[in-house]
Motif scaffolding. Structure first.
Motif, PDB file in Angstrom:
ATOM      1  N   ILE A  73       0.896  -1.172   0.229  1.00 42.25           N
ATOM      2  CA  ILE A  73      -0.116  -0.066  -0.107  1.00 42.25           C
ATOM      3  C   ILE A  73       0.660   1.169   0.175  1.00 42.25           C
ATOM      4  O   ILE A  73       0.375   2.365  -0.481  1.00 42.25           O
ATOM      5  N   TYR A  74       2.010   1.283   0.570  1.00 44.02           N
ATOM      6  CA  TYR A  74       2.763   2.725   0.985  1.00 44.02           C
ATOM      7  C   TYR A  74       3.976   2.530   0.079  1.00 44.02           C
ATOM      8  O   TYR A  74       4.695   3.595   0.050  1.00 44.02           O
ATOM      9  N   GLY A  75       4.441   1.537  -0.629  1.00 46.20           N
ATOM     10  CA  GLY A  75       5.576   1.505  -1.348  1.00 46.20           C
ATOM     11  C   GLY A  75       5.799   2.377  -2.656  1.00 46.20           C
ATOM     12  O   GLY A  75       4.454   2.482  -3.323  1.00 46.20           O
ATOM     13  N   LEU A 112      13.948   3.288  -3.625  1.00 41.11           N
ATOM     14  CA  LEU A 112      12.636   2.560  -2.982  1.00 41.11           C
ATOM     15  C   LEU A 112      12.348   2.821  -1.380  1.00 41.11           C
ATOM     16  O   LEU A 112      13.146   2.953  -0.685  1.00 41.11           O
ATOM     17  N   ARG A 113      10.794   3.381  -1.316  1.00 40.07           N
ATOM     18  CA  ARG A 113      10.525   3.780   0.052  1.00 40.07           C
ATOM     19  C   ARG A 113       9.038   2.741   0.560  1.00 40.07           C
ATOM     20  O   ARG A 113       8.371   2.632  -0.464  1.00 40.07           O
ATOM     21  N   GLY A 114       9.173   2.287   1.492  1.00 40.38           N
ATOM     22  CA  GLY A 114       7.839   1.853   2.185  1.00 40.38           C
ATOM     23  C   GLY A 114       7.207   0.665   1.279  1.00 40.38           C
ATOM     24  O   GLY A 114       6.084   0.255   1.658  1.00 40.38           O
ATOM     25  N   PRO A 115       8.315  -0.242   1.071  1.00 40.00           N
ATOM     26  CA  PRO A 115       7.691  -1.454   0.529  1.00 40.00           C
ATOM     27  C   PRO A 115       7.109  -2.519   1.391  1.00 40.00           C
ATOM     28  O   PRO A 115       7.627  -2.551   2.555  1.00 40.00           O
ATOM     29  N   THR A 116       6.174  -3.578   1.042  1.00 38.29           N
ATOM     30  CA  THR A 116       5.584  -4.422   1.909  1.00 38.29           C
ATOM     31  C   THR A 116       6.812  -5.540   2.078  1.00 38.29           C
ATOM     32  O   THR A 116       7.055  -6.285   3.074  1.00 38.29           O
ATOM     33  N   ALA A 117       7.366  -5.922   0.665  1.00 38.93           N
ATOM     34  CA  ALA A 117       8.327  -7.011   0.770  1.00 38.93           C
ATOM     35  C   ALA A 117       9.503  -6.264   0.109  1.00 38.93           C
ATOM     36  O   ALA A 117       9.162  -5.762  -1.178  1.00 38.93           O
ATOM     37  N   CYS A 118      10.820  -6.831   0.492  1.00 33.70           N
ATOM     38  CA  CYS A 118      11.933  -6.197  -0.123  1.00 33.70           C
ATOM     39  C   CYS A 118      12.974  -7.241   0.111  1.00 33.70           C
ATOM     40  O   CYS A 118      13.618  -7.067   1.550  1.00 33.70           O
ATOM     41  N   GLU A 119      13.475  -8.200  -0.557  1.00 33.71           N
ATOM     42  CA  GLU A 119      14.186  -9.409  -0.344  1.00 33.71           C
ATOM     43  C   GLU A 119      15.285  -9.828  -1.498  1.00 33.71           C
ATOM     44  O   GLU A 119      14.937  -9.492  -2.617  1.00 33.71           O
ATOM     45  N   VAL A 120      16.380 -10.211  -1.109  1.00 36.69           N
ATOM     46  CA  VAL A 120      17.163 -11.060  -1.938  1.00 36.69           C
ATOM     47  C   VAL A 120      17.070 -12.469  -2.256  1.00 36.69           C
ATOM     48  O   VAL A 120      17.021 -13.236  -1.215  1.00 36.69           O
ATOM     49  N   LEU A 121      16.748 -12.970  -3.287  1.00 33.49           N
ATOM     50  CA  LEU A 121      16.663 -14.276  -3.371  1.00 33.49           C
ATOM     51  C   LEU A 121      17.406 -14.960  -4.510  1.00 33.49           C
ATOM     52  O   LEU A 121      17.886 -14.252  -5.431  1.00 33.49           O
ATOM     53  N   ILE A 126       6.730   5.927  -9.152  1.00 31.52           N
ATOM     54  CA  ILE A 126       5.573   4.914  -9.426  1.00 31.52           C
ATOM     55  C   ILE A 126       5.313   4.318  -8.128  1.00 31.52           C
ATOM     56  O   ILE A 126       6.051   3.796  -7.483  1.00 31.52           O
ATOM     57  N   GLY A 127       3.919   4.356  -7.619  1.00 35.33           N
ATOM     58  CA  GLY A 127       3.823   3.836  -6.346  1.00 35.33           C
ATOM     59  C   GLY A 127       2.770   4.640  -5.582  1.00 35.33           C
ATOM     60  O   GLY A 127       2.124   5.410  -6.180  1.00 35.33           O
ATOM     61  N   ALA A 128       2.900   4.449  -4.305  1.00 35.03           N
ATOM     62  CA  ALA A 128       1.975   5.253  -3.276  1.00 35.03           C
ATOM     63  C   ALA A 128       2.296   6.790  -3.495  1.00 35.03           C
ATOM     64  O   ALA A 128       3.460   7.123  -3.609  1.00 35.03           O
ATOM     65  N   PRO A 129       1.219   7.740  -3.457  1.00 36.25           N
ATOM     66  CA  PRO A 129       1.497   9.089  -3.501  1.00 36.25           C
ATOM     67  C   PRO A 129       2.209   9.824  -2.119  1.00 36.25           C
ATOM     68  O   PRO A 129       1.877   9.345  -0.974  1.00 36.25           O
TER      69      PRO A 129
END
Length: 333
Positions: free
Chosen positions: A70-72, A167-176, A123-126
């Motif tokens: 929602i916030y990213g 990048l700001r405020g993501p729900t998920a952010c990980e290295v895979l 691009i993303g949440a305002p």
């Protein structure tokens, strides 16, 4: 929450300006230091969106997976060039120069009503930031140097010699690794811009028809079909004249197939224009209004209490699984 078209546009932005480049990766906020260290100095080799998931591939098959939630949001700056689609929109996506965003549309105000959904730079949440077009102001702030200092809580900064993405405020952010990425993708429903169209249609058909869950909930289930959020859910159901409470298992096969095909069409429009334009057959003036204002771009979304554009019945708003559901009780029965 950014819907599928936005994430595909983010992937295209990375493909255009970061893929093939050596990337300095950091975590100015300090919450992703370990992950940033794994990617720092690597070359980005590919970018891919699947539904609302973004996968940025680096050499040695390491991936940065991001779900904005929602916030990213991603902010882009530097030598970010316009593509032909952006130029054809006459600046409404925000023309980006060497160190900042410039609005070149003489007719439009310097803001796009609709939470920056078609911005080239963000691009993303305002939210307000140095590189975002203001919601009430036509001015934008050019940067005096590149790269500028991070603004706000930047989880990840990706920096090349010519461009930067914050990048700001993501729900998920990980290295895979590649196997873990495939596990994530295997859990997702089909995406019309990723899967073979016919195979994707069959997968959606099978997943909808085996469940007695209302179609209004199934369309938001990312394991059934990827990329649909609240806006596209409401608009797809209205365009199909479909009661959102109808169980998936009760729907005729041709209705489900048409939902998939319409989603494929609307997603393509969204990626091309940067906007969730869901009303067809508009004249030139109506098209202009729709591009400038979300209020003129949808059939039922956020039109609760207003007359249906088709029949005049007041549009209804109710909660479905804690999300707002908009529909016309007359047209959609």
């Amino acid at each position: 929450m950014p819907e599928g078209h936005s994430v595909h546009r983010i992937a295209l932005q990375f493909a255009r300006h970061f893929v093939g480049e050596r990337v300095s990766t950091s975590s100015p906020q300090g919450r992703f230091v370990e992950g940033a260290g794994l990617l720092d100095g690597r070359t980005m080799t590919a970018s891919r969106a699947v539904g609302k998931q973004l996968f940025l591939e680096f050499d040695e098959a390491l991936y940065l997976r991001v779900h904005l939630g929602i916030y990213g949001a991603w902010d882009f700056a530097g030598s970010i060039e316009q593509d032909p689609v952006t130029r054809s929109a006459r600046g409404r996506m925000g023309q980006t120069g060497q160190h900042g965003v410039v609005d070149d549309d003489e007719d439009a105000p310097g803001t796009v009503v609709g939470e920056h959904e078609d911005s080239l730079a963000s691009i993303g949440a305002p939210r307000r930031a140095r590189l975002r077009m203001g919601e009430e102001s036509s001015s934008t702030e050019a940067l005096e140097s590149f790269p500028a200092e991070p603004v706000g809580q930047v989880r990840v900064r990706l920096l090349t010699e010519r461009a930067v993405a914050d990048l700001r405020g993501p729900t998920a952010c990980e290295v895979l690794d590649a196997a873990a990425v495939q596990e994530v993708i295997d859990r997702l429903g089909p995406d019309p811009l990723v899967d073979d169209p016919d195979e994707g249609e069959e997968r959606m058909l099978e997943r909808v028809r085996r469940r007695r869950v209302p179609i209004g909930l199934l369309l938001m289930d990312q394991s059934v079909v990827s990329g649909i959020g609240n806006v596209y859910r409401a608009e797809l159901l209205f365009r199909a004249r479909l009661d959102p409470h109808t169980p998936g298992a009760s729907l005729p096969e041709d209705v489900i197939r048409e939902l998939w095909r319409d989603w494929r069409y609307l997603l393509g429009v969204g990626v091309e224009t940067g906007q969730m334009l869901t009303m067809d057959g508009l004249d030139e003036d109506a098209q202009r209004r729709a591009r400038r204002s979300r209020a003129d771009r949808h059939w039922v979304y956020k039109r609760e209490g207003l007359p249906c554009r088709n029949c005049g019945t007041h549009v209804v708003l109710e909660l479905a699984a804690a999300r707002k559901l908009y529909y016309c009780p007359s047209c959609q029965q």
